[in-house]
Design a protein around this motif. Structure first.
Motif, short mmCIF file in Angstrom:
data_model
loop_
_atom_site.label_atom_id
_atom_site.label_comp_id
_atom_site.label_asym_id
_atom_site.label_seq_id
_atom_site.Cartn_x
_atom_site.Cartn_y
_atom_site.Cartn_z
N LEU A 125 1.29 -0.90 0.40
CA LEU A 125 -0.26 -0.08 -0.03
C LEU A 125 1.41 0.67 0.14
O LEU A 125 0.35 2.42 0.80
CB LEU A 125 -1.02 -0.07 1.07
CG LEU A 125 -2.53 -1.07 1.40
CD1 LEU A 125 -2.81 -1.07 2.12
CD2 LEU A 125 -2.89 -0.76 -0.57
N ALA A 126 1.99 1.25 -0.25
CA ALA A 126 2.82 2.05 -0.62
C ALA A 126 4.05 3.03 -0.08
O ALA A 126 3.68 4.53 0.39
CB ALA A 126 2.27 2.88 -1.77
N SER A 127 3.35 2.05 1.01
CA SER A 127 3.82 2.69 2.50
C SER A 127 5.52 3.05 2.47
O SER A 127 5.56 4.39 3.29
CB SER A 127 4.54 1.63 4.02
OG SER A 127 5.15 1.02 3.92
N SER A 128 6.27 3.10 1.53
CA SER A 128 7.69 3.34 1.23
C SER A 128 7.05 5.04 0.27
O SER A 128 8.16 5.96 0.78
CB SER A 128 8.61 2.60 0.28
OG SER A 128 7.77 2.23 -0.78
N ALA A 129 6.71 5.18 0.06
CA ALA A 129 6.06 6.32 -1.30
C ALA A 129 5.83 7.62 0.16
O ALA A 129 6.33 8.19 0.38
CB ALA A 129 5.08 6.13 -1.96
N GLY A 159 15.26 7.70 -1.95
CA GLY A 159 14.73 7.18 -0.80
C GLY A 159 14.03 5.91 -1.57
O GLY A 159 14.23 4.73 -0.99
N SER A 160 12.77 6.24 -2.19
CA SER A 160 11.95 5.59 -2.32
C SER A 160 11.70 5.99 -3.84
O SER A 160 10.70 6.89 -3.69
CB SER A 160 10.89 4.66 -1.85
OG SER A 160 10.19 3.89 -2.54
N GLY A 161 11.18 5.17 -4.96
CA GLY A 161 11.65 6.09 -6.10
C GLY A 161 9.46 6.55 -5.78
O GLY A 161 9.51 7.33 -6.85
N SER A 162 8.82 5.58 -5.50
CA SER A 162 6.49 5.87 -5.44
C SER A 162 7.59 7.20 -4.47
O SER A 162 6.34 7.63 -4.99
CB SER A 162 6.87 4.69 -5.30
OG SER A 162 7.15 4.59 -4.17
N ALA A 163 8.11 7.36 -3.86
CA ALA A 163 8.31 8.82 -2.20
C ALA A 163 7.86 10.11 -3.71
O ALA A 163 7.07 10.86 -3.13
CB ALA A 163 9.20 8.61 -1.81
N SER A 214 10.12 -7.41 -1.41
CA SER A 214 9.99 -6.28 -1.33
C SER A 214 9.51 -5.63 -2.81
O SER A 214 10.12 -6.48 -3.66
CB SER A 214 11.11 -5.36 -0.06
OG SER A 214 12.18 -5.48 -1.30
N SER A 215 9.05 -4.55 -3.21
CA SER A 215 9.13 -3.84 -4.33
C SER A 215 11.11 -3.85 -4.94
O SER A 215 10.87 -4.19 -6.15
CB SER A 215 8.68 -2.88 -4.35
OG SER A 215 7.29 -2.22 -4.38
N THR A 216 11.93 -3.37 -4.02
CA THR A 216 12.56 -3.43 -4.63
C THR A 216 13.69 -4.55 -5.35
O THR A 216 13.93 -4.24 -6.25
CB THR A 216 13.96 -2.77 -3.70
OG1 THR A 216 13.29 -2.02 -2.64
CG2 THR A 216 15.39 -2.17 -3.65
#
Ligand code: ADP
Ligand code: DP6
Ligand code: CO
Length: 359
Positions: A125-129, A159-163, A214-216
């Motif tokens: 749910l995009a916590s890294s974003a 930090g994270s692409g989607s962020a 993980s997404s990464t």
């Protein structure tokens, strides 16, 4: 100057869900993607991160707590964000507290970070974003960084692409950029939250468990092994981005829904095309897709769009409030919440699309 002071700053940042997905990096360290992506930023009443950052001469080292548990800040992603923000820090004076910090002092001052996600972490749910956007925004506030949101987005990206896309509200595009240093790989707002405020977003939390891949890691394996990913990045996404921008501009729900669903399905097809294959969706996810597809076909035109990030949880976008009410009724009927578990819980915001990031 007294030496026992503490300065703090707090930010709250929403998550964003991609309608044209980012999946694959051309540069792992700088986090540069293989294609442009487009997302919608959610209202913080849906899913958001709250981060407080503090600085004090009494702190001996940089430390961070995530959801109350200490985590290490030594990873390259956290280090890159901290370095970029410290390098841009400004002078700061708080006469009341008798604090005066000059630019050069920030290098020597350690930070403590405390961050909470009001939704499952690392569950697709995009916590890294939300997490990295919030960290960068809070640090920038604390250290008096005078950069615009696009510049900050290029830091959050590390930090994270989607962020990078969570620094703006409304619909946001992450432009992949061409430069090797990544300075032109940043987010731009396509339209603000008022442009298409009929849309209502409902999130079906199918599982809050941490994903296995993980997404990464997942996207690294896809880049290495999937031929479909290459085809998608080069041939499919560039056209889809243009069509999606047009659909958003014209509030054309039929095109928007068709593109959103197709892109989510293609992203998961890339995951299947990866060796070994990655399964992010589960049986319930598949049943939700079938339910929406059937409904859309019966109506003759799309009423609801679905999209799934790297996890089994569904993000459903209804064309208006009336449709959202019907959607929720159907979800509660076909996928009733399971007592004493978090399975099949639903999150609906007051306003679905957020006004601005970093409140
Ligand atoms: P998700 O689908 O939730 O984005 P990812 O695998 O992309 O899952 O990223 C999860 C990682 O993001 C976590 O392990 C953690 O390192 C980082 N993260 C999550 N929340 C935060 C936060 N609030 N602040 C900083 N980093 C975070
Ligand atoms: C499926 O941004 O979490 O949600 O850059 O390695 O941190 P890293 O990956 P991340 O990947 C998000 C992938 C996605 C699609 C998207 O958000 O565009
Ligand atoms: Co993520």
């Amino acid at each position: 100057m007294a030496e026992n002071w503490v300065l703090t700053a707090t930010a709250q940042t929403p998550t964003n869900i991609a309608v044209i997905k980012y999946w694959g990096k051309r540069d792992e360290t700088l986090i540069l993607p293989v294609n442009d992506s487009i997302s919608v930023t959610l209202d913080p009443s849906h899913l958001c991160t709250t981060t407080t950052v503090a600085v004090s001469p009494t702190f001996q080292q940089d430390r961070m707590w995530l959801n109350g548990k200490e985590v290490s800040l030594s990873g390259v992603r956290y280090q890159n964000c901290l370095r970029e923000i410290r390098g841009r820090a400004g002078d700061l004076e708080d006469k009341e507290k008798g604090i005066k910090i000059e630019k050069k002092d920030w290098e020597k001052l350690h930070v403590h970070v405390s961050s909470y996600n009001n939704f499952p972490t690392a569950a697709g749910l995009a916590s890294s974003a939300a997490g990295f956007a919030c960290l960068v925004f809070a640090l920038a506030k604390l250290m008096n960084v005078k950069e615009d949101h696009s510049k900050l987005s290029a830091i959050a990206r590390q930090g994270s692409g989607s962020a990078c896309r969570s620094l703006f509200g409304g619909f946001v595009k992450w432009v992949m950029g061409k430069e090797e240093d990544g300075n032109d790989s940043l987010a731009v707002q396509l339209v603000d939250e008022k442009h298409w405020d009929d849309l209502v977003i409902i999130i079906a939390v199918v599982s809050s468990r941490q994903k296995e891949t993980s997404s990464t890691t997942g996207m690294r394996e896809s880049v290495e092994t999937s031929l479909l990913l290459k085809h998608r990045a080069e041939e499919i996404v560039p056209k889809r981005i243009l069509q999606m921008e047009e659909a958003i501009k014209n509030r054309d729900f039929a095109s928007f829904a068709q593109l959103t669903c197709a892109d989510s399905n293609q992203f998961h097809a890339v995951c299947l095309d990866t060796s070994p294959p990655i399964f992010y969706m589960n049986d319930t996810s598949h049943r939700i897709i079938s339910c929406v597809e059937k409904w859309n076909r019966t109506e003759g035109s799309p009423q609801v769009a679905y999209t799934f990030d790297a996890g089994p949880n569904a993000v459903l976008i209804a064309r208006d409030r009336k449709t959202a009410t019907q959607l929720l009724q159907r979800l509660l009927f076909h996928f009733p919440p399971k007592p004493d578990t978090d399975l099949n819980s639903y999150v609906i915001g007051d306003k679905s699309i957020l006004k601005d990031a970093g409140l």
